[in-house]
Design a protein around this motif. Structure first.
Motif, mmCIF file in Angstrom:
data_model
loop_
_atom_site.group_PDB
_atom_site.id
_atom_site.type_symbol
_atom_site.label_atom_id
_atom_site.label_comp_id
_atom_site.label_asym_id
_atom_site.label_seq_id
_atom_site.Cartn_x
_atom_site.Cartn_y
_atom_site.Cartn_z
ATOM 1 N N LEU A 155 -6.945 3.474 -3.787
ATOM 2 C CA LEU A 155 -6.317 4.629 -3.153
ATOM 3 C C LEU A 155 -5.831 4.240 -1.767
ATOM 4 C CD1 LEU A 155 -8.945 7.268 -4.244
ATOM 5 C CD2 LEU A 155 -6.580 7.117 -5.041
ATOM 6 N N LYS A 156 -4.604 4.595 -1.469
ATOM 7 C CA LYS A 156 -3.995 4.264 -0.182
ATOM 8 C C LYS A 156 -3.297 5.477 0.406
ATOM 9 C CE LYS A 156 -4.657 -0.216 0.048
ATOM 10 N NZ LYS A 156 -5.230 -0.885 1.185
ATOM 11 N N LYS A 157 -3.477 5.664 1.704
ATOM 12 C CA LYS A 157 -2.738 6.726 2.391
ATOM 13 C C LYS A 157 -1.333 6.213 2.674
ATOM 14 C CE LYS A 157 -2.488 9.803 6.265
ATOM 15 N NZ LYS A 157 -2.947 10.153 7.583
ATOM 16 N N GLY A 158 -0.349 7.016 2.327
ATOM 17 C CA GLY A 158 1.030 6.638 2.592
ATOM 18 C C GLY A 158 1.994 7.556 1.867
ATOM 19 N N ARG A 159 3.238 7.345 2.142
ATOM 20 C CA ARG A 159 4.310 8.073 1.473
ATOM 21 C C ARG A 159 4.727 7.292 0.238
ATOM 22 N NH1 ARG A 159 8.098 10.965 5.192
ATOM 23 N NH2 ARG A 159 6.920 11.383 7.079
ATOM 24 N N PHE A 160 5.224 8.006 -0.757
ATOM 25 C CA PHE A 160 5.674 7.276 -1.939
ATOM 26 C C PHE A 160 6.876 6.405 -1.615
ATOM 27 C CE2 PHE A 160 7.360 11.624 -2.646
ATOM 28 C CZ PHE A 160 8.725 11.364 -2.669
ATOM 29 N N SER A 161 7.581 6.705 -0.519
ATOM 30 C CA SER A 161 8.695 5.852 -0.108
ATOM 31 C C SER A 161 8.200 4.489 0.402
ATOM 32 C CB SER A 161 9.523 6.545 0.972
ATOM 33 O OG SER A 161 8.733 6.793 2.125
ATOM 34 N N GLU A 162 6.900 4.382 0.686
ATOM 35 C CA GLU A 162 6.291 3.130 1.134
ATOM 36 C C GLU A 162 5.622 2.385 -0.029
ATOM 37 O OE1 GLU A 162 5.088 4.945 5.519
ATOM 38 O OE2 GLU A 162 3.645 5.046 3.866
ATOM 39 N N MET A 163 5.866 2.845 -1.233
ATOM 40 C CA MET A 163 5.195 2.334 -2.417
ATOM 41 C C MET A 163 5.308 0.817 -2.557
ATOM 42 S SD MET A 163 5.789 3.535 -6.355
ATOM 43 C CE MET A 163 7.505 3.780 -5.995
ATOM 44 N N GLU A 164 6.476 0.272 -2.352
ATOM 45 C CA GLU A 164 6.649 -1.172 -2.524
ATOM 46 C C GLU A 164 5.722 -1.945 -1.591
ATOM 47 O OE1 GLU A 164 10.090 -4.626 -2.612
ATOM 48 O OE2 GLU A 164 10.668 -2.585 -2.095
ATOM 49 N N ASP A 165 5.646 -1.528 -0.338
ATOM 50 C CA ASP A 165 4.769 -2.206 0.619
ATOM 51 C C ASP A 165 3.300 -2.059 0.233
ATOM 52 O OD1 ASP A 165 6.956 -2.984 2.167
ATOM 53 O OD2 ASP A 165 6.829 -1.215 3.462
ATOM 54 N N VAL A 166 2.919 -0.870 -0.221
ATOM 55 C CA VAL A 166 1.534 -0.630 -0.632
ATOM 56 C C VAL A 166 1.168 -1.528 -1.806
ATOM 57 C CG1 VAL A 166 -0.035 1.064 -1.664
ATOM 58 C CG2 VAL A 166 1.434 1.735 0.240
ATOM 59 N N VAL A 167 2.028 -1.595 -2.795
ATOM 60 C CA VAL A 167 1.755 -2.390 -3.994
ATOM 61 C C VAL A 167 1.686 -3.877 -3.646
ATOM 62 C CG1 VAL A 167 2.658 -3.043 -6.262
ATOM 63 C CG2 VAL A 167 2.685 -0.655 -5.541
ATOM 64 N N ARG A 168 2.605 -4.331 -2.823
ATOM 65 C CA ARG A 168 2.585 -5.746 -2.414
ATOM 66 C C ARG A 168 1.331 -6.068 -1.606
ATOM 67 N NH1 ARG A 168 7.133 -8.379 -3.798
ATOM 68 N NH2 ARG A 168 9.029 -7.175 -4.051
ATOM 69 N N SER A 169 0.892 -5.126 -0.772
ATOM 70 C CA SER A 169 -0.324 -5.355 0.030
ATOM 71 C C SER A 169 -1.560 -5.495 -0.855
ATOM 72 C CB SER A 169 -0.532 -4.235 1.058
ATOM 73 O OG SER A 169 -1.020 -3.065 0.436
ATOM 74 N N GLU A 170 -1.479 -4.986 -2.066
ATOM 75 C CA GLU A 170 -2.577 -5.113 -3.035
ATOM 76 C C GLU A 170 -2.418 -6.346 -3.923
ATOM 77 O OE1 GLU A 170 -5.424 -3.300 -3.137
ATOM 78 O OE2 GLU A 170 -4.611 -2.542 -1.248
ATOM 79 N N GLY A 171 -1.366 -7.135 -3.655
ATOM 80 C CA GLY A 171 -1.184 -8.390 -4.374
ATOM 81 C C GLY A 171 -0.374 -8.297 -5.646
ATOM 82 N N PHE A 172 0.320 -7.199 -5.867
ATOM 83 C CA PHE A 172 1.122 -7.041 -7.076
ATOM 84 C C PHE A 172 2.603 -7.142 -6.742
ATOM 85 C CE2 PHE A 172 -2.804 -4.712 -7.913
ATOM 86 C CZ PHE A 172 -3.189 -5.294 -9.110
ATOM 87 N N THR A 173 3.357 -7.769 -7.632
ATOM 88 C CA THR A 173 4.807 -7.865 -7.450
ATOM 89 C C THR A 173 5.554 -7.056 -8.500
ATOM 90 O OG1 THR A 173 4.859 -9.883 -8.764
ATOM 91 C CG2 THR A 173 4.718 -10.125 -6.345
ATOM 92 N N GLN A 174 4.837 -6.599 -9.524
ATOM 93 C CA GLN A 174 5.456 -5.731 -10.526
ATOM 94 C C GLN A 174 4.398 -4.824 -11.124
ATOM 95 O OE1 GLN A 174 6.960 -8.874 -13.109
ATOM 96 N NE2 GLN A 174 5.618 -8.121 -14.717
ATOM 97 N N THR A 175 4.855 -3.749 -11.732
ATOM 98 C CA THR A 175 3.945 -2.796 -12.352
ATOM 99 C C THR A 175 4.463 -2.436 -13.746
ATOM 100 O OG1 THR A 175 5.084 -0.881 -11.445
ATOM 101 C CG2 THR A 175 3.307 -1.799 -10.118
ATOM 102 N N ASP A 176 3.607 -1.770 -14.490
ATOM 103 C CA ASP A 176 3.970 -1.366 -15.844
ATOM 104 C C ASP A 176 4.432 0.078 -15.930
ATOM 105 O OD1 ASP A 176 3.237 -3.814 -17.433
ATOM 106 O OD2 ASP A 176 1.374 -3.462 -16.346
ATOM 107 N N GLY A 177 4.224 0.841 -14.874
ATOM 108 C CA GLY A 177 4.658 2.227 -14.883
ATOM 109 C C GLY A 177 4.367 2.914 -13.572
ATOM 110 N N ILE A 178 5.163 3.928 -13.281
ATOM 111 C CA ILE A 178 5.026 4.692 -12.037
ATOM 112 C C ILE A 178 5.126 6.175 -12.369
ATOM 113 C CG2 ILE A 178 5.970 5.150 -9.740
ATOM 114 C CD1 ILE A 178 7.289 2.344 -9.904
ATOM 115 N N LEU A 179 4.225 6.949 -11.783
ATOM 116 C CA LEU A 179 4.223 8.397 -11.955
ATOM 117 C C LEU A 179 4.464 9.066 -10.608
ATOM 118 C CD1 LEU A 179 3.542 11.111 -13.367
ATOM 119 C CD2 LEU A 179 1.135 10.603 -12.884
#
Length: 136
Positions: A73-97
């Motif tokens: 769980l991360k505090k942030g805006r969904f517009s910051e999603m790419e940065d949040v996901v990258r900060s967790e070590g992921f470069t791609q995902t399988d789905g977004i809600l």
């Protein structure tokens, strides 16, 4: 602690998202975690769900509800999603809600100022740490 929260269109969301075992999913507006809870049931022991929200109270409740090592769980805006996901070590995902809108919890909490039925000032901040409210 049991958190009563019924996510909207849960069957339809899960059907369209089609979470798979081992997948990485983003709940870009995690709220109380109802959709994430269902996604976690489907991703198995190696799956991951990353939940993002601007509302600290919602994140605290979601953390208590989900309490799962596969959930971040991360505090942030969904517009910051790419940065949040990258900060967790992921470069791609399988789905977004994206479950956009205001929750009933926010509407019913008169101190949050999301309703004209309140005698207080309209606040309407998703992130209460921001200084500028609807009243301002």
């Amino acid at each position: 602690m049991t958190i009563v929260h019924l996510p909207v269109l849960i069957r339809e969301v899960i059907e369209m998202l089609s979470p798979r075992e081992g997948g990485v999913y983003i709940d870009a507006t995690v709220g109380l975690g109802g959709h994430s809870e269902e996604i976690l049931k489907m991703v198995g022991p190696t799956g991951t769900v990353i939940g993002i929200d601007r509302d600290e109270e919602a994140l605290e409740l979601a953390a208590r509800r989900l309490n799962d090592t596969r959930m971040t769980l991360k505090k942030g805006r969904f517009s910051e999603m790419e940065d949040v996901v990258r900060s967790e070590g992921f470069t791609q995902t399988d789905g977004i809600l994206f479950d956009l809108g205001v929750s009933m919890r926010q509407l019913k909490d008169m101190e949050r100022g999301f309703s004209f039925h309140s005698t207080g000032k309209l606040d309407m901040r998703m992130d209460k740490s921001k200084s500028f409210s609807a009243w301002d």
